[in-house]
Design an enzyme around this catalytic site. Structure first.
Site, PDB file in Angstrom:
ATOM      1  N   LYS A  22      21.288  87.501 -38.487  1.00  0.00           N
ATOM      2  CA  LYS A  22      21.135  86.311 -37.634  1.00  0.00           C
ATOM      3  C   LYS A  22      19.687  85.833 -37.659  1.00  0.00           C
ATOM      4  CE  LYS A  22      20.588  86.815 -33.014  1.00  0.00           C
ATOM      5  NZ  LYS A  22      19.390  86.178 -32.437  1.00  0.00           N
ATOM      6  N   CYS A 115      14.194  82.442 -20.458  1.00  0.00           N
ATOM      7  CA  CYS A 115      15.260  83.209 -21.123  1.00  0.00           C
ATOM      8  C   CYS A 115      15.414  84.492 -20.305  1.00  0.00           C
ATOM      9  CB  CYS A 115      14.786  83.467 -22.547  1.00  0.00           C
ATOM     10  SG  CYS A 115      15.568  84.850 -23.342  1.00  0.00           S
ATOM     11  N   ARG A 396      26.872  85.815 -29.675  1.00  0.00           N
ATOM     12  CA  ARG A 396      25.715  85.108 -30.264  1.00  0.00           C
ATOM     13  C   ARG A 396      25.186  85.861 -31.473  1.00  0.00           C
ATOM     14  NH1 ARG A 396      21.259  82.998 -26.224  1.00  0.00           N
ATOM     15  NH2 ARG A 396      20.571  82.354 -28.275  1.00  0.00           N
TER      16      ARG A 396
HETATM   17  C1  EPZ Z   1      12.238  86.925 -32.410  1.00  0.00           C
HETATM   18  O1  EPZ Z   1      12.057  86.212 -31.201  1.00  0.00           O
HETATM   19  C2  EPZ Z   1      13.715  87.319 -32.445  1.00  0.00           C
HETATM   20  N1  EPZ Z   1      14.547  86.108 -32.459  1.00  0.00           N
HETATM   21  C3  EPZ Z   1      14.047  88.171 -31.226  1.00  0.00           C
HETATM   22  O2  EPZ Z   1      15.400  88.581 -31.344  1.00  0.00           O
HETATM   23  C4  EPZ Z   1      13.159  89.414 -31.248  1.00  0.00           C
HETATM   24  O3  EPZ Z   1      13.407  90.168 -30.085  1.00  0.00           O
HETATM   25  C5  EPZ Z   1      11.688  88.986 -31.292  1.00  0.00           C
HETATM   26  O4  EPZ Z   1      11.455  88.125 -32.421  1.00  0.00           O
HETATM   27  C6  EPZ Z   1      10.745  90.183 -31.405  1.00  0.00           C
HETATM   28  O5  EPZ Z   1      11.062  90.908 -32.555  1.00  0.00           O
HETATM   29  C7  EPZ Z   1      14.728  85.463 -33.622  1.00  0.00           C
HETATM   30  O6  EPZ Z   1      14.201  85.840 -34.668  1.00  0.00           O
HETATM   31  C8  EPZ Z   1      15.615  84.243 -33.585  1.00  0.00           C
HETATM   32  P1  EPZ Z   1       8.137  86.712 -30.714  1.00  0.00           P
HETATM   33  P2  EPZ Z   1      10.662  85.413 -30.955  1.00  0.00           P
HETATM   34  O7  EPZ Z   1       7.553  85.350 -30.826  1.00  0.00           O
HETATM   35  O8  EPZ Z   1      10.179  84.858 -32.241  1.00  0.00           O
HETATM   36  C9  EPZ Z   1       5.071  86.497 -27.095  1.00  0.00           C
HETATM   37  C10 EPZ Z   1      17.604  88.938 -30.659  1.00  0.00           C
HETATM   38  O9  EPZ Z   1      18.052  89.724 -29.832  1.00  0.00           O
HETATM   39  N2  EPZ Z   1       4.812  85.109 -27.534  1.00  0.00           N
HETATM   40  O10 EPZ Z   1       7.901  87.677 -31.824  1.00  0.00           O
HETATM   41  O11 EPZ Z   1      10.878  84.495 -29.811  1.00  0.00           O
HETATM   42  C11 EPZ Z   1       6.465  86.646 -26.519  1.00  0.00           C
HETATM   43  O12 EPZ Z   1       6.482  86.309 -25.150  1.00  0.00           O
HETATM   44  C12 EPZ Z   1      16.346  88.162 -30.342  1.00  0.00           C
HETATM   45  O13 EPZ Z   1      18.080  88.725 -31.797  1.00  0.00           O
HETATM   46  C13 EPZ Z   1       3.842  84.354 -26.885  1.00  0.00           C
HETATM   47  O14 EPZ Z   1       3.207  84.821 -25.934  1.00  0.00           O
HETATM   48  O15 EPZ Z   1       9.710  86.598 -30.496  1.00  0.00           O
HETATM   49  C14 EPZ Z   1       6.740  88.121 -26.742  1.00  0.00           C
HETATM   50  O16 EPZ Z   1       6.138  88.859 -25.698  1.00  0.00           O
HETATM   51  C15 EPZ Z   1      15.887  88.387 -28.919  1.00  0.00           C
HETATM   52  N3  EPZ Z   1       3.608  83.078 -27.302  1.00  0.00           N
HETATM   53  C16 EPZ Z   1       5.998  88.422 -28.054  1.00  0.00           C
HETATM   54  O17 EPZ Z   1       5.067  87.346 -28.244  1.00  0.00           O
HETATM   55  C17 EPZ Z   1       4.291  82.531 -28.360  1.00  0.00           C
HETATM   56  O18 EPZ Z   1       4.023  81.359 -28.709  1.00  0.00           O
HETATM   57  C18 EPZ Z   1       6.889  88.511 -29.282  1.00  0.00           C
HETATM   58  O19 EPZ Z   1       7.691  87.335 -29.311  1.00  0.00           O
HETATM   59  C19 EPZ Z   1       5.277  83.309 -29.005  1.00  0.00           C
HETATM   60  C20 EPZ Z   1       5.513  84.598 -28.586  1.00  0.00           C
END
Ligand code: EPZ
Length: 419
Positions: A22, A115, A396
């Protein structure tokens, strides 16, 4: 709304085929917007989030052809606006920002709301795209972005962000000149995105490492590409083998992308090994031992496997400390596991799990995608019947999970409820 009804206590045995990822398919589908030709994507999993993405791509002006074994995306007259009703159901919609800015110089994307698992801001996405020359304003809950031609730049992320790295990567491939992205996330799904883009004529090096270099090109052609298998689904099925003390042969399993998960499960006492057919065999025939776990960016233990591991720890021997260090609210499975007789004390981002002999079936409620998976796993091992509500969360990210589990011996069925 549908529920899943599971009667626990059966050892799972047999073969399960891992579906396409996904979290690789989503960015790659959005990246198809960058191509002047059609992109044919294979091994795309049949999931709610994929259906939402296809709807959004159509709204953006792409023609979508869903064939038996591939999905063909053909960008036509692009309409750079992602409506709120689609974005609010899937935060990954924000991944259309980079491609739209790179392709048409404009983007109007609803700001993803909160979320269940955390605030999940997109500040790093916007900061990176601004470095490449985009200008943003926020109006009525929409991110309005525009730019002339994007220009290559050096971008350093404050923390490794999967989506932020993906958005910047997709914008940089058509920017003028070289872009260097630093402190990138290293998840395998980012490498899959980079390989797809390179197959379309992009010039990306260093993906999978924390520094990625991109030489901008004038345009991208379409390509045919096979999406990588889903490492989180694979990890979930490994835990299913462990929690039921069964033996599963997982076909199309991305073993190399699961090092931290395999190491953890082996430390608990599971046997996980490659079979000569390219499959992976996961089994457990004795009680497992609790081990501590801490979620980290890749290649550390993935946050998307934390809830599933916790279900296994609940019925393993001893005590384990689980630290969730990526998201601020990713313990919503705890309350539901407690209803099934688990012994967990959670405070902030830390949970102490004491293994118990058996869990008991109970009515429980899914809250987010991976918490739902955790409840399914606990139900497989529990005495009696568990009914899981709100399983649209599960749909999902897991393709036909009840069919796959029933085929390897689980007593599981989906119950349609009129409401
Ligand atoms: C991706 O989400 C995945 N989703 C998530 O999978 C996964 O849990 C996550 O990466 C971490 O591995 C997809 O790939 C569609 P991040 P993403 O940006 O990109 C902070 C699932 O279950 N952050 O790596 O949204 C954020 O708050 C889903 O399949 C900022 O602060 O995750 C978090 O603490 C859930 N500012 C950390 O970084 C930003 O602009 C990592 O988030 C972006 C992120």
């Amino acid at each position: 709304m549908d529920t899943l009804v599971i009667e626990g206590g059966r050892r799972l045995k047999g073969r399960a085929r891992i579906s396409g990822s996904k979290n690789a398919a989503l960015p790659i589908l959005f990246a198809a917007v960058l191509c002047e030709g059609s992109a044919a994507l294979r091994n795309v999993p049949k999931l709610r989030d994929i259906a939402t993405t296809l709807k959004l791509l159509r709204a953006l002006g792409c023609e979508i052809e869903e064939r038996e074994d591939e999905i063909v995306v053909s960008p036509k007259a692009l309409v750079p606006a992602a409506p709120y009703d689609l974005v609010c159901t899937m935060r990954a919609s924000v991944l259309c920002l980079g491609p739209l800015l790179a392709r048409v110089g404009k983007a109007k994307v609803a700001l993803p709301g909160g979320c269940a698992i955390g605030a999940r801001p997109v500040d790093q996405h916007l900061k990176a795209l601004e470095k490449l020359g985009a200008r943003f304003s926020l109006e009525e809950g929409y991110i309005l972005g525009e730019c002339d031609r994007l220009t290559g730049a050096r971008v350093t992320f404050d923390m490794p962000t999967v989506g932020g790295t993906e958005n910047a990567l997709m914008a940089a491939v058509l920017a003028d000149g070289e872009t260097v992205l630093e402190n990138c996330a290293r998840e395998p799904e980012i490498s899959d995105l980079a390989k797809f883009l390179n197959a379309c004529g992009a010039k990306i090096e260093g993906y999978g490492e924390s520094v990625i270099r991109i030489q901008g090109v004038g345009s991208l052609r379409g390509a045919t590409y096979e999406i990588m298998p889903d490492r989180i689904e694979a990890g979930t099925f490994m835990v299913a083998a462990g929690i039921t003390r069964g033996e599963l042969e997982l076909e199309n399993c991305p073993y190399d992308a699961l090092e931290a998960v395999v190491a953890k499960l082996k430390l608990m006492g599971m046997d996980i090994r490659r079979a000569d057919s390219g499959s992976v065999i996961a089994s457990a025939d004795a009680p497992l031992e609790c081990v501590d776990a801490r979620t980290e960016p890749y290649p550390g233990f993935p946050t998307d496997m934390q809830a599933q591991l916790m279900a296994l720890l609940c019925v393993s021997r001893g005590t384990a400390v689980v630290e969730e260090r990526i998201f601020e609210n990713r313990f919503m499975h705890v309350q539901e596991l407690l209803r099934m007789g688990a012994d967990i004390r959670a405070s902030g981002g830390t949970a102490v799990v004491r293994g118990v002999e058996r869990l008991s079936g109970a009515p429980v409620m899914a809250s987010d995608l991976r918490a739902s998976a955790s409840l399914v796993l606990a139900a497989l091992a529990a005495d009696g019947v568990t009914e899981i509500s709100r399983i649209y969360h599960l749909d999902r990210g897991y393709e036909a999970i009840e069919k796959k589990l029933a085929a390897i011996g689980a007593n599981i069925r989906r119950k349609q409820n009129k409401s």
